[in-house]
Motif scaffolding. Structure first.
Motif, PDB file in Angstrom:
ATOM      1  N   PRO A   1     -48.013 -71.307  50.523  1.00  0.00           N
ATOM      2  CA  PRO A   1     -46.854 -71.095  50.018  1.00  0.00           C
ATOM      3  C   PRO A   1     -45.954 -70.119  50.796  1.00  0.00           C
ATOM      4  O   PRO A   1     -46.727 -69.404  51.908  1.00  0.00           O
ATOM      5  CB  PRO A   1     -47.236 -69.888  48.791  1.00  0.00           C
ATOM      6  CG  PRO A   1     -48.621 -69.364  49.318  1.00  0.00           C
ATOM      7  CD  PRO A   1     -49.296 -70.261  50.017  1.00  0.00           C
ATOM      8  N   THR A   2     -44.744 -70.071  50.899  1.00  0.00           N
ATOM      9  CA  THR A   2     -43.891 -69.101  51.617  1.00  0.00           C
ATOM     10  C   THR A   2     -44.290 -67.649  51.034  1.00  0.00           C
ATOM     11  O   THR A   2     -44.720 -67.539  50.030  1.00  0.00           O
ATOM     12  CB  THR A   2     -42.246 -69.382  51.297  1.00  0.00           C
ATOM     13  OG1 THR A   2     -42.140 -69.617  50.187  1.00  0.00           O
ATOM     14  CG2 THR A   2     -42.320 -70.538  52.134  1.00  0.00           C
ATOM     15  N   LYS A   3     -43.958 -66.643  51.774  1.00  0.00           N
ATOM     16  CA  LYS A   3     -44.321 -65.237  51.431  1.00  0.00           C
ATOM     17  C   LYS A   3     -43.590 -64.825  50.178  1.00  0.00           C
ATOM     18  O   LYS A   3     -44.230 -64.157  49.484  1.00  0.00           O
ATOM     19  CB  LYS A   3     -43.802 -64.443  52.622  1.00  0.00           C
ATOM     20  CG  LYS A   3     -44.358 -63.053  52.494  1.00  0.00           C
ATOM     21  CD  LYS A   3     -44.178 -62.156  53.756  1.00  0.00           C
ATOM     22  CE  LYS A   3     -44.636 -60.847  53.296  1.00  0.00           C
ATOM     23  NZ  LYS A   3     -44.374 -59.828  54.567  1.00  0.00           N
ATOM     24  N   ASP A   4     -42.568 -65.256  49.760  1.00  0.00           N
ATOM     25  CA  ASP A   4     -41.881 -65.020  48.659  1.00  0.00           C
ATOM     26  C   ASP A   4     -42.336 -65.836  47.374  1.00  0.00           C
ATOM     27  O   ASP A   4     -41.954 -65.701  46.172  1.00  0.00           O
ATOM     28  CB  ASP A   4     -40.314 -65.195  48.710  1.00  0.00           C
ATOM     29  CG  ASP A   4     -39.701 -66.583  48.953  1.00  0.00           C
ATOM     30  OD1 ASP A   4     -40.663 -67.577  49.067  1.00  0.00           O
ATOM     31  OD2 ASP A   4     -38.492 -66.809  49.006  1.00  0.00           O
TER      32      ASP A   4
ATOM     33  N   TYR B   1     -41.324 -81.559  44.210  1.00  0.00           N
ATOM     34  CA  TYR B   1     -41.703 -81.678  45.484  1.00  0.00           C
ATOM     35  C   TYR B   1     -41.097 -82.785  46.418  1.00  0.00           C
ATOM     36  O   TYR B   1     -40.331 -83.860  45.581  1.00  0.00           O
ATOM     37  CB  TYR B   1     -43.163 -81.826  45.847  1.00  0.00           C
ATOM     38  CG  TYR B   1     -43.739 -83.158  45.332  1.00  0.00           C
ATOM     39  CD1 TYR B   1     -43.971 -84.133  46.153  1.00  0.00           C
ATOM     40  CD2 TYR B   1     -43.724 -83.588  43.948  1.00  0.00           C
ATOM     41  CE1 TYR B   1     -44.281 -85.449  45.998  1.00  0.00           C
ATOM     42  CE2 TYR B   1     -44.431 -84.827  43.474  1.00  0.00           C
ATOM     43  CZ  TYR B   1     -44.774 -85.703  44.636  1.00  0.00           C
ATOM     44  OH  TYR B   1     -45.285 -86.914  44.128  1.00  0.00           O
TER      45      TYR B   1
ATOM     46  N   LYS C   1     -41.849 -68.733  46.585  1.00  0.00           N
ATOM     47  CA  LYS C   1     -41.058 -69.791  45.871  1.00  0.00           C
ATOM     48  C   LYS C   1     -41.095 -71.092  46.156  1.00  0.00           C
ATOM     49  O   LYS C   1     -40.951 -71.967  45.558  1.00  0.00           O
ATOM     50  CB  LYS C   1     -39.469 -69.241  46.531  1.00  0.00           C
ATOM     51  CG  LYS C   1     -39.070 -67.875  46.047  1.00  0.00           C
ATOM     52  CD  LYS C   1     -38.698 -67.774  44.645  1.00  0.00           C
ATOM     53  CE  LYS C   1     -38.092 -66.457  44.341  1.00  0.00           C
ATOM     54  NZ  LYS C   1     -38.147 -66.291  43.038  1.00  0.00           N
ATOM     55  N   LYS C   2     -41.637 -71.335  47.299  1.00  0.00           N
ATOM     56  CA  LYS C   2     -42.081 -72.947  48.100  1.00  0.00           C
ATOM     57  C   LYS C   2     -43.452 -73.035  48.361  1.00  0.00           C
ATOM     58  O   LYS C   2     -44.066 -72.054  48.764  1.00  0.00           O
ATOM     59  CB  LYS C   2     -41.033 -73.098  49.301  1.00  0.00           C
ATOM     60  CG  LYS C   2     -39.616 -73.011  48.711  1.00  0.00           C
ATOM     61  CD  LYS C   2     -38.566 -74.001  49.377  1.00  0.00           C
ATOM     62  CE  LYS C   2     -37.295 -74.159  49.070  1.00  0.00           C
ATOM     63  NZ  LYS C   2     -37.235 -75.146  48.096  1.00  0.00           N
ATOM     64  N   VAL C   3     -43.916 -74.201  48.477  1.00  0.00           N
ATOM     65  CA  VAL C   3     -45.151 -74.664  49.117  1.00  0.00           C
ATOM     66  C   VAL C   3     -44.995 -75.536  50.186  1.00  0.00           C
ATOM     67  O   VAL C   3     -43.997 -76.518  50.126  1.00  0.00           O
ATOM     68  CB  VAL C   3     -46.236 -75.425  48.085  1.00  0.00           C
ATOM     69  CG1 VAL C   3     -45.328 -76.306  47.395  1.00  0.00           C
ATOM     70  CG2 VAL C   3     -47.591 -75.375  48.455  1.00  0.00           C
ATOM     71  N   PHE C   4     -45.595 -75.493  51.255  1.00  0.00           N
ATOM     72  CA  PHE C   4     -45.544 -76.354  52.468  1.00  0.00           C
ATOM     73  C   PHE C   4     -46.863 -76.752  52.535  1.00  0.00           C
ATOM     74  O   PHE C   4     -48.014 -76.122  52.718  1.00  0.00           O
ATOM     75  CB  PHE C   4     -45.119 -75.581  53.530  1.00  0.00           C
ATOM     76  CG  PHE C   4     -45.084 -76.380  54.878  1.00  0.00           C
ATOM     77  CD1 PHE C   4     -44.156 -77.240  55.314  1.00  0.00           C
ATOM     78  CD2 PHE C   4     -46.210 -76.177  55.656  1.00  0.00           C
ATOM     79  CE1 PHE C   4     -44.061 -77.940  56.380  1.00  0.00           C
ATOM     80  CE2 PHE C   4     -46.322 -76.773  57.034  1.00  0.00           C
ATOM     81  CZ  PHE C   4     -45.246 -77.873  57.223  1.00  0.00           C
TER      82      PHE C   4
ATOM     83  N   TRP D   1     -42.884 -80.290  50.878  1.00  0.00           N
ATOM     84  CA  TRP D   1     -42.118 -79.017  50.443  1.00  0.00           C
ATOM     85  C   TRP D   1     -41.909 -79.354  48.849  1.00  0.00           C
ATOM     86  O   TRP D   1     -41.661 -80.273  48.446  1.00  0.00           O
ATOM     87  CB  TRP D   1     -40.877 -79.125  51.136  1.00  0.00           C
ATOM     88  CG  TRP D   1     -40.706 -78.484  52.407  1.00  0.00           C
ATOM     89  CD1 TRP D   1     -40.381 -79.146  53.477  1.00  0.00           C
ATOM     90  CD2 TRP D   1     -40.756 -77.025  52.599  1.00  0.00           C
ATOM     91  NE1 TRP D   1     -40.557 -78.236  54.486  1.00  0.00           N
ATOM     92  CE2 TRP D   1     -40.793 -76.964  54.189  1.00  0.00           C
ATOM     93  CE3 TRP D   1     -41.233 -75.950  52.073  1.00  0.00           C
ATOM     94  CZ2 TRP D   1     -40.928 -75.767  54.885  1.00  0.00           C
ATOM     95  CZ3 TRP D   1     -41.528 -74.878  52.441  1.00  0.00           C
ATOM     96  CH2 TRP D   1     -41.276 -74.699  54.142  1.00  0.00           C
TER      97      TRP D   1
ATOM     98  N   ASN E   1     -41.540 -76.679  45.123  1.00  0.00           N
ATOM     99  CA  ASN E   1     -41.027 -75.507  44.639  1.00  0.00           C
ATOM    100  C   ASN E   1     -42.050 -75.036  43.511  1.00  0.00           C
ATOM    101  O   ASN E   1     -42.653 -75.846  42.834  1.00  0.00           O
ATOM    102  CB  ASN E   1     -39.756 -75.601  43.895  1.00  0.00           C
ATOM    103  CG  ASN E   1     -38.463 -75.675  44.902  1.00  0.00           C
ATOM    104  OD1 ASN E   1     -38.178 -75.214  45.618  1.00  0.00           O
ATOM    105  ND2 ASN E   1     -37.921 -77.049  44.748  1.00  0.00           N
ATOM    106  N   TYR E   2     -42.223 -73.574  43.554  1.00  0.00           N
ATOM    107  CA  TYR E   2     -43.035 -73.009  42.463  1.00  0.00           C
ATOM    108  C   TYR E   2     -42.294 -72.611  41.294  1.00  0.00           C
ATOM    109  O   TYR E   2     -41.140 -72.428  41.283  1.00  0.00           O
ATOM    110  CB  TYR E   2     -43.838 -71.751  43.061  1.00  0.00           C
ATOM    111  CG  TYR E   2     -45.044 -71.862  43.844  1.00  0.00           C
ATOM    112  CD1 TYR E   2     -46.135 -72.061  43.676  1.00  0.00           C
ATOM    113  CD2 TYR E   2     -44.651 -71.716  45.222  1.00  0.00           C
ATOM    114  CE1 TYR E   2     -47.255 -72.582  44.072  1.00  0.00           C
ATOM    115  CE2 TYR E   2     -45.942 -72.002  46.174  1.00  0.00           C
ATOM    116  CZ  TYR E   2     -47.103 -72.545  45.563  1.00  0.00           C
ATOM    117  OH  TYR E   2     -47.986 -72.637  46.417  1.00  0.00           O
TER     118      TYR E   2
END
Length: 89
Positions: free
Chosen positions: A43-46, A80, A48-51, A7, A9-10
């Motif tokens: 990425p998450t749809k917003d 991360y 904000k995060k990468v998985f 996980w 963050n962008y």
């Protein structure tokens, strides 16, 4: 072989800031996928995060892959964490 969850963050304004590094990032991910170490990433749809899910010999290998990615090296991913994951199903 163990599996790992990553996980991260962008940065702010990720769509603009990632543009110069996007192709190199995608090329590297494609190579990891072809080698079988990267199972999935996104990425998450917003934005904000990468998985990501990796299948690797150890956590150190996953951290090296993340830290050699152009997104990490150029501040697109700002932080991360990696956790070993147990796939129940």
């Amino acid at each position: 072989m163990p599996k790992y969850v990553m996980w991260g963050n962008y940065c702010d304004n990720v769509e603009e800031k990632r543009a110069p590094f996007r192709q190199a990032h995608l090329d590297g991910l494609k190579a990891q996928k072809e080698q079988g170490v990267l199972l999935t990433i996104g990425p998450t749809k917003d934005l904000k995060k990468v998985f990501a899910l990796y299948e690797a010999t150890d956590e150190k290998t996953v951290r090296e892959l993340v830290e050699n990615d152009p997104y990490w090296q150029n501040g697109i991913w700002t932080d991360y964490e990696v956790k070993e994951w147990i796939q129940a199903f």
